[in-house]
Design a protein around this motif. Structure first.
Motif, short mmCIF file in Angstrom:
data_model
loop_
_atom_site.label_atom_id
_atom_site.label_comp_id
_atom_site.label_asym_id
_atom_site.label_seq_id
_atom_site.Cartn_x
_atom_site.Cartn_y
_atom_site.Cartn_z
N PHE A 1 0.83 -1.21 0.00
CA PHE A 1 0.00 0.00 0.00
C PHE A 1 0.86 1.26 0.00
CE2 PHE A 1 -2.11 3.44 2.33
CZ PHE A 1 -3.20 3.65 1.50
N LEU A 2 1.91 1.29 0.80
CA LEU A 2 2.76 2.47 0.88
C LEU A 2 3.51 2.72 -0.43
CD1 LEU A 2 4.22 2.19 4.49
CD2 LEU A 2 2.50 3.81 3.66
N CYS A 3 3.97 1.66 -1.07
CA CYS A 3 4.66 1.83 -2.36
C CYS A 3 3.72 2.41 -3.41
CB CYS A 3 5.23 0.50 -2.83
SG CYS A 3 6.67 -0.07 -1.89
N PHE A 4 2.46 1.94 -3.42
CA PHE A 4 1.47 2.48 -4.36
C PHE A 4 1.08 3.91 -4.00
CE2 PHE A 4 -0.47 -1.96 -5.46
CZ PHE A 4 0.64 -2.26 -6.21
N SER A 5 0.75 4.12 -2.74
CA SER A 5 0.17 5.41 -2.35
C SER A 5 1.19 6.54 -2.37
CB SER A 5 -0.46 5.31 -0.96
OG SER A 5 0.49 4.95 0.02
N THR A 6 2.45 6.26 -2.01
CA THR A 6 3.45 7.32 -2.09
C THR A 6 3.71 7.72 -3.54
OG1 THR A 6 5.21 5.64 -1.95
CG2 THR A 6 4.59 6.78 0.09
N HIS A 7 3.63 6.76 -4.45
CA HIS A 7 3.72 7.07 -5.88
C HIS A 7 2.65 8.09 -6.25
CE1 HIS A 7 4.06 5.78 -10.29
NE2 HIS A 7 3.02 6.60 -10.25
N ALA A 8 1.40 7.79 -5.87
CA ALA A 8 0.29 8.67 -6.24
C ALA A 8 0.40 10.04 -5.56
CB ALA A 8 -1.03 8.01 -5.88
N LEU A 9 0.81 10.05 -4.30
CA LEU A 9 0.87 11.30 -3.56
C LEU A 9 1.92 12.25 -4.11
CD1 LEU A 9 0.40 9.92 0.05
CD2 LEU A 9 -1.22 11.36 -1.22
N ILE A 10 3.09 11.74 -4.49
CA ILE A 10 4.09 12.66 -5.06
C ILE A 10 3.71 13.07 -6.48
CG2 ILE A 10 5.95 11.83 -3.57
CD1 ILE A 10 7.16 10.50 -6.07
N ASP A 11 2.93 12.24 -7.19
CA ASP A 11 2.38 12.69 -8.47
C ASP A 11 1.40 13.84 -8.23
OD1 ASP A 11 3.72 11.15 -10.28
OD2 ASP A 11 2.14 9.67 -10.55
N GLY A 12 0.61 13.75 -7.17
CA GLY A 12 -0.36 14.79 -6.87
C GLY A 12 0.26 16.13 -6.51
N ILE A 13 1.51 16.13 -6.08
CA ILE A 13 2.18 17.37 -5.72
C ILE A 13 2.67 18.10 -6.97
CG2 ILE A 13 4.61 16.73 -5.46
CD1 ILE A 13 2.56 18.52 -2.78
N THR A 14 2.72 17.41 -8.12
CA THR A 14 3.08 18.06 -9.39
C THR A 14 1.82 18.67 -10.00
OG1 THR A 14 2.74 16.10 -10.79
CG2 THR A 14 4.90 16.36 -9.72
N VAL A 15 1.96 19.35 -11.12
CA VAL A 15 0.84 20.10 -11.68
C VAL A 15 -0.05 19.26 -12.59
CG1 VAL A 15 2.00 20.93 -13.78
CG2 VAL A 15 0.26 22.36 -12.66
N TYR A 16 0.44 18.12 -13.07
CA TYR A 16 -0.30 17.36 -14.09
C TYR A 16 -1.71 17.00 -13.63
CZ TYR A 16 -1.07 13.86 -17.76
OH TYR A 16 -1.57 13.15 -18.83
N GLY A 17 -1.82 16.52 -12.41
CA GLY A 17 -3.13 16.11 -11.91
C GLY A 17 -3.19 14.61 -11.70
N GLY B 1 -3.75 18.37 -8.45
CA GLY B 1 -2.49 18.80 -9.03
C GLY B 1 -2.00 20.05 -8.32
N VAL B 2 -1.21 19.89 -7.28
CA VAL B 2 -0.79 21.03 -6.46
C VAL B 2 0.14 21.96 -7.23
CG1 VAL B 2 0.41 21.70 -4.34
CG2 VAL B 2 -1.09 19.69 -4.35
#
Length: 354
Positions: A96-112, A125-126
């Motif tokens: 779960f952590l390997c998956f969710s950290t992937h998504a969370l750092i993607d969310g900090i970029t602008v792409y969405g 997309g922060v």
């Protein structure tokens, strides 16, 4: 974030959780593979290029999907890898952590990133980190290389992993604080210039969090403002460009336009190139070299006809100029961005329009 960062982050997280059980090398390789899995959605079939653009980082990046998938994949690992059979809960947590950290750092970029699908459809997309940020990535890569070089767990390695993960997480948090500071500063600059921007959005510049691109939106135009944390007291330049809302006024039933408007959160512009109506996402890339541009309709006389969306090249030959410009802005030197100002008169004000 980029694939190297995602592999390295997954490897670091897995090594922290399973390094003592599996050994650092095996734990890092396992975590790197797990950290890459959410991005396999690039191989899913999409109906057209716009769908491929707006639906990437979709359900495979949902935290709810990760919560469901983690026990399934975790149980498969427990039953496949003998050393993990007595560590079921830790394995499930690691997945779960390997998956969710992937998504969370993607969310900090602008792409969405659609972190909360299917309960909340809009992507997060922060925009406070660029998709490639060496200050975030290199420390993680370094400690993962260390883990890959070792077959035995050690307290020193554990402390190194913990220190790097704490540092990069703090850096990510700091980027959000800096983004808020830049947006507040930009709003004051726009107000002083007499610009009533409906929305203001600061986005981390290429490879750093020192230089920021700020977009100020109005109905018929948008303003680019490039701010550095090291700026002096000189007046920054504002670059103003038309959005041409009249070109898309009749495209309410155009599926591609509706998706682009939704995904870009309204940060788009339209252009007429020949007979083609082209829509660009203003958040990614620098004017005029936007990364995502699509021809979605044709205008012939007074008639506008929807067409299957076509991605267009964004190469403008300004990379060399922009590298020089970025180097100057990184040290706070006020410099005109020639890609936006070459054809403009030297009007002597801080607002440049085209």
């Amino acid at each position: 974030m980029d694939s190297l960062t995602q592999f390295a982050l997954g490897a670091a997280v897995s090594t922290v959780c399973l390094g003592k059980t599996l050994g650092p090398r095996k734990a890092a390789l396992l975590g790197g593979a797990l950290g890459t899995i959410p991005d396999l959605d690039v191989f899913l079939p999409f109906d057209n290029p716009v769908d491929a653009f707006v639906l990437h980082r979709g359900w495979t990046h949902s935290l709810f999907v990760h919560a469901v998938a983690a026990p399934v994949i975790g149980e498969l690992l427990v039953r496949t890898i003998k050393a993990l059979k007595d560590h079921r809960w830790m394995v499930w947590l690691t997945v779960f952590l390997c998956f969710s950290t992937h998504a969370l750092i993607d969310g900090i970029t602008v792409y969405g990133t659609r972190l909360f699908w299917p309960f909340f459809e809009d992507p997060v997309g922060v925009g406070s980190l660029f998709i490639i940020d060496p200050l975030y990535t290199l420390p993680i890569v370094g400690v993962v290389i260390w883990a890959l070089a070792r077959s035995q767990w050690s307290l020193r390695l554990r402390n190194g992993l913990a220190a790097v993960l704490l540092f990069t997480t703090a850096y990510m948090g700091l980027s959000v604080v800096l983004q808020s500071h830049i947006e507040n500063r930009a709003q004051a600059i726009f107000a002083k210039a007499g610009i009533e921007a409906d929305r203001v959005f600061a986005i981390a510049g290429p490879l750093n969090t020192v230089v920021w691109k700020v977009i100020g939106m109005e109905d018929d135009r948008y303003h680019n403002l490039y701010l550095s944390l090291l700026d002096d007291e000189s007046e920054p330049r504002i670059y103003t460009h038309p959005r041409h809302p009249e070109l898309v006024a009749g495209l309410g039933d155009n599926d591609a336009f509706q998706k682009l408007e939704w995904f870009s959160r309204g940060y788009y512009r339209a252009e007429l190139e020949g007979e083609q109506i082209v829509v660009s996402d203003l958040r990614m890339g620098l004017t005029p070299s936007y990364v995502f541009r699509f021809a979605i309709a044709e205008q012939r006389g007074d008639t506008v006809t929807s067409i299957p969306p076509v991605p267009l090249s964004n190469r403008t030959g300004t990379i060399g100029q922009d590298l020089d410009w970025l180097a100057d802005r990184l040290v706070g030197q006020p410099t005109v961005r020639q890609a936006e100002a070459d054809a403009l008169p030297n009007c002597g004000t801080i607002v440049l329009t085209c």
